[in-house]
Write a protein that holds these residues in place. Structure first.
Motif, PDB file in Angstrom:
ATOM      1  N   UNK A  20     -18.138 -10.814  -2.649  1.00 21.59           N
ATOM      2  CA  UNK A  20     -19.483 -10.505  -2.154  1.00 21.59           C
ATOM      3  C   UNK A  20     -19.438 -10.027  -0.716  1.00 21.59           C
ATOM      4  N   UNK A  21     -18.552 -10.592   0.061  1.00 20.51           N
ATOM      5  CA  UNK A  21     -18.412 -10.194   1.474  1.00 20.51           C
ATOM      6  C   UNK A  21     -17.507  -8.977   1.644  1.00 20.51           C
ATOM      7  N   UNK A  22     -16.956  -8.472   0.539  1.00 21.74           N
ATOM      8  CA  UNK A  22     -16.119  -7.275   0.542  1.00 21.74           C
ATOM      9  C   UNK A  22     -14.904  -7.448   1.444  1.00 21.74           C
ATOM     10  N   UNK A  23     -14.254  -8.580   1.282  1.00 19.82           N
ATOM     11  CA  UNK A  23     -13.033  -8.863   2.027  1.00 19.82           C
ATOM     12  C   UNK A  23     -11.866  -8.939   1.053  1.00 19.82           C
ATOM     13  N   UNK A  24     -10.716  -8.455   1.473  1.00 20.77           N
ATOM     14  CA  UNK A  24      -9.508  -8.641   0.691  1.00 20.77           C
ATOM     15  C   UNK A  24      -8.963 -10.045   0.966  1.00 20.77           C
ATOM     16  N   UNK A  25      -8.037 -10.489   0.123  1.00 22.06           N
ATOM     17  CA  UNK A  25      -7.421 -11.786   0.362  1.00 22.06           C
ATOM     18  C   UNK A  25      -6.695 -11.802   1.702  1.00 22.06           C
ATOM     19  N   UNK A  26      -6.081 -10.687   2.070  1.00 22.97           N
ATOM     20  CA  UNK A  26      -5.365 -10.617   3.342  1.00 22.97           C
ATOM     21  C   UNK A  26      -6.333 -10.703   4.515  1.00 22.97           C
ATOM     22  N   UNK A  27      -7.459  -9.993   4.423  1.00 20.91           N
ATOM     23  CA  UNK A  27      -8.442 -10.032   5.511  1.00 20.91           C
ATOM     24  C   UNK A  27      -8.985 -11.442   5.706  1.00 20.91           C
TER      25      UNK A  27
END
Length: 277
Positions: A20-27
């Protein structure tokens, strides 16, 4: 939160918030001082995050306080955040501060709503705008969305109803996307289905129902969408500002929103000051 959601475990819930927050796992890992591998293991259920890590992830994902409790439960931890009734003595200082703020804003309208848009406090400026509405809409709990968009409420008085209604419904949609609240979804379905008020005479659109002819935009409100509403034979113009509490540690407090209506033109200021004596 339902037992079915808890049974899924914390991994899918965290993944849902991350997507939902449009983050990758790395970010997310970089923000939370973790590793993409660990985030992946948590999301797939191969690893159980510590309570501290879970709260840190929730903070970086900007998870609402109520939903942070849901994450903790799903991970097997006790809820961290209380949900204190607003009339509890423990919130006495908060209530006093809110009442002082609302009174200090008069004669301009201001109110406080909870997470379901029920009005928990309002000043005399709001009472002025609600004057003359039918009693069944004013019975507690008074709901800000219902009373604004109901065809017997403020809707017929709002001169830019089409725009204002769209703004309010979009606001509710954003909130629904953040909170799994059946009550909020039910309220949205109700107010979205209200029939528009009948066109006023001279609208120029025969056979069409809807708000009357809208006024031209006010040059004083060019910086934000104004609420333009009739009162006492005059069209008042307001710009809405919404405030919430910083770093709340209680679900009730986290879901309170203080809305103030700032006059958007000199005529509105003059009208309200005259009414206040």
């Amino acid at each position: 939160m339902t037992s079915a959601v808890v049974a899924k475990g914390v991994g899918p819930l965290l993944r849902g918030w991350r997507v939902r927050r449009r983050l990758s796992q790395l970010e997310l890992a970089l923000r939370a001082d973790s590793s993409a591998r660990h985030i992946s293991f948590v999301e797939t259920g191969r690893s159980r995050p510590s309570e501290a890590m879970l709260l840190r992830l929730a903070e970086h994902l900007e998870v609402p306080v109520r939903e942070r409790n849901a994450l903790l439960l799903a991970a097997g931890y006790a809820p961290r955040y209380a949900e204190t009734p607003l009339d509890d003595p423990a919130l006495g200082a908060l209530r006093a501060g809110i009442e002082q703020l609302l009174a200090g804003y008069e004669p301009y309208p201001a109110l406080v709503v909870d997470g379901g848009y029920d009005v928990v406090a309002a000043n005399r400026g709001i009472a002025m705008l609600l004057d003359g509405l039918p009693g069944h809409l004013l019975d507690p709990p008074l709901n800000a969305m219902r009373i604004t968009l109901h065809p017997e409420g403020l809707a017929p008085r709002i001169r830019n109803l089409r725009e204002w209604r769209g703004h309010l419904l979009a606001q509710m949609e954003r909130q629904i996307a953040l909170a799994r609240s059946p009550a909020l979804r039910e309220l949205y379905d109700e107010v979205a289905a209200y029939p528009p008020p009948r066109a006023r005479a001279g609208d120029g659109r025969p056979g069409e129902e809807g708000p009357g002819e809208e006024d031209p935009p006010s040059p004083y409100a060019a910086f934000a969408l104004p609420l333009r509403i009739e009162h006492g034979g005059q069209v008042l113009s307001f710009v809405s500002s919404i405030s919430t509490f910083n770093t709340p540690m209680d679900v009730t407090v986290a879901e309170l929103a203080i809305e103030t209506l700032l006059p958007a033109d000199p005529a509105t200021v003059k009208h309200l000051r005259r009414l206040s004596g």
